[in-house]
Write a protein that holds these residues in place. Structure first.
Motif, mmCIF file in Angstrom:
data_model
loop_
_atom_site.group_PDB
_atom_site.id
_atom_site.type_symbol
_atom_site.label_atom_id
_atom_site.label_comp_id
_atom_site.label_asym_id
_atom_site.label_seq_id
_atom_site.Cartn_x
_atom_site.Cartn_y
_atom_site.Cartn_z
ATOM 1 N N VAL A 60 0.922 -1.034 -0.098
ATOM 2 C CA VAL A 60 0.048 -0.107 0.080
ATOM 3 C C VAL A 60 0.978 1.207 -0.076
ATOM 4 C CG1 VAL A 60 -1.611 1.262 1.159
ATOM 5 C CG2 VAL A 60 -1.951 -1.190 1.061
ATOM 6 N N ALA A 61 1.921 1.268 0.925
ATOM 7 C CA ALA A 61 2.794 2.590 0.864
ATOM 8 C C ALA A 61 3.427 2.770 -0.364
ATOM 9 C CB ALA A 61 4.026 2.201 1.869
ATOM 10 N N GLU A 62 3.817 1.963 -1.070
ATOM 11 C CA GLU A 62 4.313 2.247 -2.321
ATOM 12 C C GLU A 62 3.307 2.316 -3.291
ATOM 13 O OE1 GLU A 62 6.983 -0.574 -5.772
ATOM 14 O OE2 GLU A 62 6.578 -1.365 -3.664
ATOM 15 N N ALA A 63 2.270 2.052 -3.380
ATOM 16 C CA ALA A 63 0.935 2.433 -4.191
ATOM 17 C C ALA A 63 0.624 3.849 -3.897
ATOM 18 C CB ALA A 63 -0.501 1.576 -4.117
ATOM 19 N N VAL A 64 0.551 4.411 -2.685
ATOM 20 C CA VAL A 64 0.199 5.650 -2.443
ATOM 21 C C VAL A 64 1.307 6.538 -2.876
ATOM 22 C CG1 VAL A 64 -0.238 7.210 -0.379
ATOM 23 C CG2 VAL A 64 -1.310 4.880 -0.306
ATOM 24 N N ASN A 65 2.544 6.282 -2.722
ATOM 25 C CA ASN A 65 3.371 7.303 -3.378
ATOM 26 C C ASN A 65 3.276 7.571 -4.671
ATOM 27 O OD1 ASN A 65 4.773 7.771 -1.061
ATOM 28 N ND2 ASN A 65 6.279 5.701 -1.415
ATOM 29 N N LEU A 66 2.544 6.372 -5.559
ATOM 30 C CA LEU A 66 2.547 6.777 -7.184
ATOM 31 C C LEU A 66 1.129 7.448 -7.131
ATOM 32 C CD1 LEU A 66 3.052 2.977 -8.300
ATOM 33 C CD2 LEU A 66 4.291 5.141 -8.850
ATOM 34 N N ILE A 67 0.211 7.381 -6.521
ATOM 35 C CA ILE A 67 -0.997 8.199 -6.415
ATOM 36 C C ILE A 67 -0.809 9.571 -6.102
ATOM 37 C CG2 ILE A 67 -3.147 8.384 -5.470
ATOM 38 C CD1 ILE A 67 -3.243 5.474 -4.639
ATOM 39 N N ASN A 68 0.370 9.833 -5.355
ATOM 40 C CA ASN A 68 0.402 11.009 -4.847
ATOM 41 C C ASN A 68 1.228 11.995 -6.007
ATOM 42 O OD1 ASN A 68 -0.482 11.337 -2.143
ATOM 43 N ND2 ASN A 68 1.288 10.475 -1.361
ATOM 44 N N LYS A 69 1.836 11.142 -6.896
ATOM 45 C CA LYS A 69 2.526 11.968 -8.113
ATOM 46 C C LYS A 69 1.360 13.107 -8.934
ATOM 47 C CE LYS A 69 6.372 8.896 -8.769
ATOM 48 N NZ LYS A 69 7.355 10.081 -8.598
ATOM 49 N N THR A 70 0.407 12.341 -9.121
ATOM 50 C CA THR A 70 -0.653 13.346 -9.596
ATOM 51 C C THR A 70 -1.348 14.222 -8.986
ATOM 52 O OG1 THR A 70 -2.131 11.552 -9.694
ATOM 53 C CG2 THR A 70 -0.883 11.889 -11.786
ATOM 54 N N ARG A 71 -1.403 13.858 -7.754
ATOM 55 C CA ARG A 71 -2.015 14.556 -6.704
ATOM 56 C C ARG A 71 -1.388 15.933 -6.381
ATOM 57 N NH1 ARG A 71 -6.134 13.276 -3.074
ATOM 58 N NH2 ARG A 71 -5.199 14.769 -1.592
ATOM 59 N N LEU A 72 -0.089 15.553 -6.218
ATOM 60 C CA LEU A 72 0.836 16.807 -5.943
ATOM 61 C C LEU A 72 1.054 17.624 -7.071
ATOM 62 C CD1 LEU A 72 3.396 14.823 -3.775
ATOM 63 C CD2 LEU A 72 2.010 16.483 -2.802
ATOM 64 N N ARG A 73 1.118 17.371 -8.159
ATOM 65 C CA ARG A 73 0.885 17.930 -9.647
ATOM 66 C C ARG A 73 -0.208 18.863 -9.496
ATOM 67 N NH1 ARG A 73 1.521 15.060 -15.156
ATOM 68 N NH2 ARG A 73 -0.389 14.558 -14.526
ATOM 69 N N ALA A 74 -1.346 18.452 -9.037
ATOM 70 C CA ALA A 74 -2.534 19.236 -9.114
ATOM 71 C C ALA A 74 -2.807 20.008 -7.961
ATOM 72 C CB ALA A 74 -3.690 18.093 -9.374
ATOM 73 N N GLY A 75 -1.677 20.336 -6.877
ATOM 74 C CA GLY A 75 -1.962 21.101 -6.048
ATOM 75 C C GLY A 75 -2.628 20.429 -4.791
ATOM 76 N N LEU A 76 -2.664 19.196 -4.720
ATOM 77 C CA LEU A 76 -3.221 18.661 -3.610
ATOM 78 C C LEU A 76 -2.459 18.112 -2.816
ATOM 79 C CD1 LEU A 76 -6.118 16.637 -5.568
ATOM 80 C CD2 LEU A 76 -6.331 19.050 -4.625
ATOM 81 N N ALA A 77 -2.925 17.964 -1.494
ATOM 82 C CA ALA A 77 -1.957 17.529 -0.268
ATOM 83 C C ALA A 77 -1.539 16.060 -0.626
ATOM 84 C CB ALA A 77 -2.443 17.509 1.156
ATOM 85 N N ALA A 78 -0.311 15.398 -0.060
ATOM 86 C CA ALA A 78 -0.124 14.032 -0.319
ATOM 87 C C ALA A 78 -1.028 13.109 0.475
ATOM 88 C CB ALA A 78 1.376 13.697 0.003
ATOM 89 N N LEU A 79 -1.232 12.151 0.161
ATOM 90 C CA LEU A 79 -1.964 11.067 0.924
ATOM 91 C C LEU A 79 -1.076 10.543 1.853
ATOM 92 C CD1 LEU A 79 -4.128 9.266 -1.673
ATOM 93 C CD2 LEU A 79 -5.058 11.143 0.066
ATOM 94 N N SER A 80 -1.595 9.903 2.861
ATOM 95 C CA SER A 80 -0.520 9.286 4.166
ATOM 96 C C SER A 80 -0.313 7.611 3.556
ATOM 97 C CB SER A 80 -1.440 9.092 5.456
ATOM 98 O OG SER A 80 -0.761 8.191 6.124
ATOM 99 N N THR A 81 0.932 7.317 3.663
ATOM 100 C CA THR A 81 1.318 6.264 3.140
ATOM 101 C C THR A 81 0.879 5.116 4.160
ATOM 102 O OG1 THR A 81 3.499 6.380 4.235
ATOM 103 C CG2 THR A 81 3.365 6.885 2.025
ATOM 104 N N GLY A 82 0.133 5.529 5.279
ATOM 105 C CA GLY A 82 -0.394 4.477 6.402
ATOM 106 C C GLY A 82 -1.501 4.415 6.040
ATOM 107 N N LEU A 83 -2.394 4.441 4.872
ATOM 108 C CA LEU A 83 -3.588 4.131 4.428
ATOM 109 C C LEU A 83 -3.897 2.761 4.400
ATOM 110 C CD1 LEU A 83 -4.634 6.726 1.724
ATOM 111 C CD2 LEU A 83 -5.665 6.811 4.030
#
Length: 461
Positions: A367-390
Motif C-alpha cells: 500500500v505505501a508504495e502504491a500511495v506514493n504513485l497516487i501522490n504524484k498526480t495529486r501533488l502536481r494538481a496542487g493537492l496534499a499528499a495522501l498518508s502512506t499509512g492508509l
C-alpha cells in the motif's frame, strides 16, 4: 540501450503458446478499408509495405476506437459512464442512445464500432500475412511491421472484447476460415490476445522509430499486455511489466500540468498525429464551445469530484457561462484548426501506467508504495499528499477517485476501470436508465443476420 525481451522482463513467467486454430462457424463482414492497399501489391518493397502501415494509422486517427472524435471510445466510453454529457435528446441519434443507455442492436454507433474495428483487424491480418510471405523485406523491417500490426490488432481486440463480451477472433484473411467464425469464450480469447501482444512486444524495439512517438514501441505494447494480465488476475506479472515502463529512461513524469497534452513530453508513450500541419486534434474540436454547448460537455457529477484547490478543475475543465447557465467543456486540448503547433492526440501516457501499477500493488498489499504513485498526480494538481499509512481499502478508494479526475475522456478508461472493478452498477445513481446487462453492448443486428452462428444475442437485448 540494452534490449530487453518480454521473457526477461517477467523473468521465468511464461506467456504460453498460441492456442489452437479457431473452431468457429460463420462469417464476419470485413471489407478491406478503402485507404489500404491489397496484399499482393503491398510487399514488393519496404516503401509499399510502409504505405499499408501508414494507411492503418490514418484509419486509427479518422474512424477507430482510438480516434479522439465522435467515433472514438474516449467520447463513447465517457458518455456511456458518468464523465461526459450531451445536449442531444433521447432517440435523436445513435450517440444520444449511448448516453441514455438505450442502445439496441441496430444502433448506428453499436454497428459502426464493430464494423470499423473488424475492418482494421482485417487490415492488420493482411499486413502480417504480406510481411510473412515477402521475400524482399529485411528481417529487421519484417519484425517491426509485424510487431506494430500485432500491437494494433491486439489493442482493438482488447477494446472490442470489453465492449461486446464474447466476440470472434481471426488472425487470417482466408475466407474459408473467416466464413466459419463464431464468438470465442472470454478466457480463451483473452489468452489468445495475451500471446499475440507478447509476440508483438518482443518484435518491437524499445526505441521509437520517430522522435514524436507517433508509432508504438515495445513499452506501448507492454502497457496493453499488463492490462490484459490484470483482467486475467495475473497481478504479479502485470506489476513487473508496469515497473519496466516506469523504470525505462525513455520516460519522465511531466511536472507542469499545462504541458500534459503537449506533444513533446517525456511522459507520452504513444500519440496519434493530425493528418495535416496545424490541424486541431479531434478532441479539441469535439468539445469546443463558447456559448451554449453544441454537443458534449463534462458531466456535472465529474465536476463535483474536484475540490477548489485541484488545479485540474481549471486546466482540464473550462466553465462556460451563457444566459445565466454554466456548463463545462473538456479543455485538455486547446488548440483549434490553423493554430496547433504542439498538440497531438495522446493515446498512452505515464500517469496511467503509474496508477495501474498502484492498483496492482494495492492488490498485493504494497500500500505505501502504491500511495506514493497516487501522490504524484495529486501533488502536481496542487493537492496534499495522501498518508502512506492508509489501509488497502482506503487506498483503493483514493486510487479510483484519482484515476477518474486525471484520465477522464481518455480512451474509455473510466468504462474499462469500472468493469474491471465490478463497479459498473454504481452508475445507477447517476444514470437512471442503467441496468446490469449494460455491461456489454448488443451484437449488431446486421452481423446476426449475416451470421446466425453469432447468436445468442447478449442478454437484455
Amino acid at each position: 540501450m540494452k534490449t530487453t525481451t518480454i521473457k526477461q522482463i517477467i523473468y521465468a513467467v511464461s506467456v504460453g503458446l498460441l492456442l489452437t486454430a479457431v473452431s468457429c462457424e460463420k462469417w464476419i463482414e470485413t471489407d478491406f478499408p478503402n485507404n489500404q492497399l491489397p496484399t499482393e501489391l503491398v510487399f514488393e518493397d519496404e516503401q509499399t509495405a510502409e504505405a499499408a502501415l501508414a494507411g492503418l494509422y490514418s484509419s486509427l486517427w479518422s474512424n477507430s476506437l482510438l480516434s479522439g472524435g465522435v467515433e472514438g471510445f474516449g467520447l463513447l466510453g465517457g458518455l456511456y459512464t458518468d464523465d461526459i454529457s450531451t445536449v442531444y435528446t433521447p432517440g435523436i441519434n445513435g450517440v444520444s442512445d449511448i448516453y441514455y443507455n438505450a442502445q439496441i442492436p441496430n444502433n448506428s454507433v453499436v454497428t459502426n464500432v464493430w464494423t470499423n474495428a473488424y475492418q482494421q483487424i482485417y487490415a492488420c491480418n493482411s499486413i502480417i500475412e504480406g510481411v510473412r510471405n515477402s521475400t524482399s523485406l529485411s528481417q529487421k523491417v519484417r519484425d517491426r511491421i509485424t510487431g506494430e500490426a500485432l500491437f494494433v490488432r491486439s489493442m482493438l481486440y482488447f477494446y472490442l472484447q470489453q465492449i461486446y463480451g464474447e466476440i470472434p477472433y481471426t488472425d487470417t484473411t482466408d475466407y474459408t476460415i473467416n466464413s466459419q467464425l463464431a464468438r470465442m469464450p472470454e478466457n480463451e480469447f483473452m489468452t489468445r490476445i495475451e500471446t499475440d501482444m507478447s509476440e508483438g512486444a518482443n518484435l518491437l524495439q524499445e526505441s521509437y522509430r520517430n522522435a514524436e512517438r507517433i508509432y508504438p514501441n515495445r513499452y506501448a505494447a507492454i502497457l496493453i499486455l499488463a492490462k490484459i494480465k490484470m483482467l486475467l488476475n495475473k497481478n504479479t506479472e502485470a506489476e513487473v511489466l508496469l515497473q519496466s515502463v516506469i523504470q525505462s529512461p525513455l520516460y519522465s513524469f511531466q511536472n507542469d500540468l499545462a504541458k500534459v497534452f503537449q506533444k513533446g513530453g517525456g511522459h507520452i508513450l504513444w500519440q496519434l498525429k493530425p493528418g495535416n500541419a496545424n490541424e486541431a486534434t479531434k478532441e479539441a474540436v469535439l468539445y469546443n464551445f463558447t456559448a451554449a454547448p453544441l454537443s458534449f460537455m463534462v458531466n456535472t457529477d465529474l465536476v463535483g469530484q474536484y475540490s477548489a484547490a485541484d488545479l485540474r478543475k481549471q486546466q482540464y475543465i473550462t466553465a462556460v457561462t451563457f444566459q445565466s447557465q454554466t456548463h463545462y467543456k473538456v479543455s485538455k486540448y486547446r488548440n483549434l484548426a490553423g493554430n496547433n503547433p504542439n498538440e497531438y492526440s495522446v493515446i498512452m501516457r505515464l500517469e496511467e501506467v503509474q496508477l495501474l501499477l498502484a492498483e496492482v500493488l494495492i492488490q498485493q498489499g504494497k500500500v505505501a508504495e502504491a500511495v506514493n504513485l497516487i501522490n504524484k498526480t495529486r501533488l502536481r494538481a496542487g493537492l496534499a499528499a495522501l498518508s502512506t499509512g492508509l489501509s488497502a481499502p482506503a487506498a483503493m478508494n483514493e486510487l479510483r477517485i484519482e484515476k477518474r479526475k486525471e484520465l477522464f475522456a481518455e480512451q474509455g478508461i473510466r468504462f474499462f476501470d469500472l468493469k474491471r472493478w465490478g463497479m459498473l452498477d454504481q452508475l445507477t445513481g447517476v444514470k437512471p436508465n442503467w441496468k446490469p446487462f449494460h455491461a456489454r453492448w448488443p451484437i449488431p443486428n446486421k452481423e446476426l443476420l449475416i451470421n446466425p452462428k453469432l447468436n445468442p444475442q447478449n442478454e437484455g437485448y
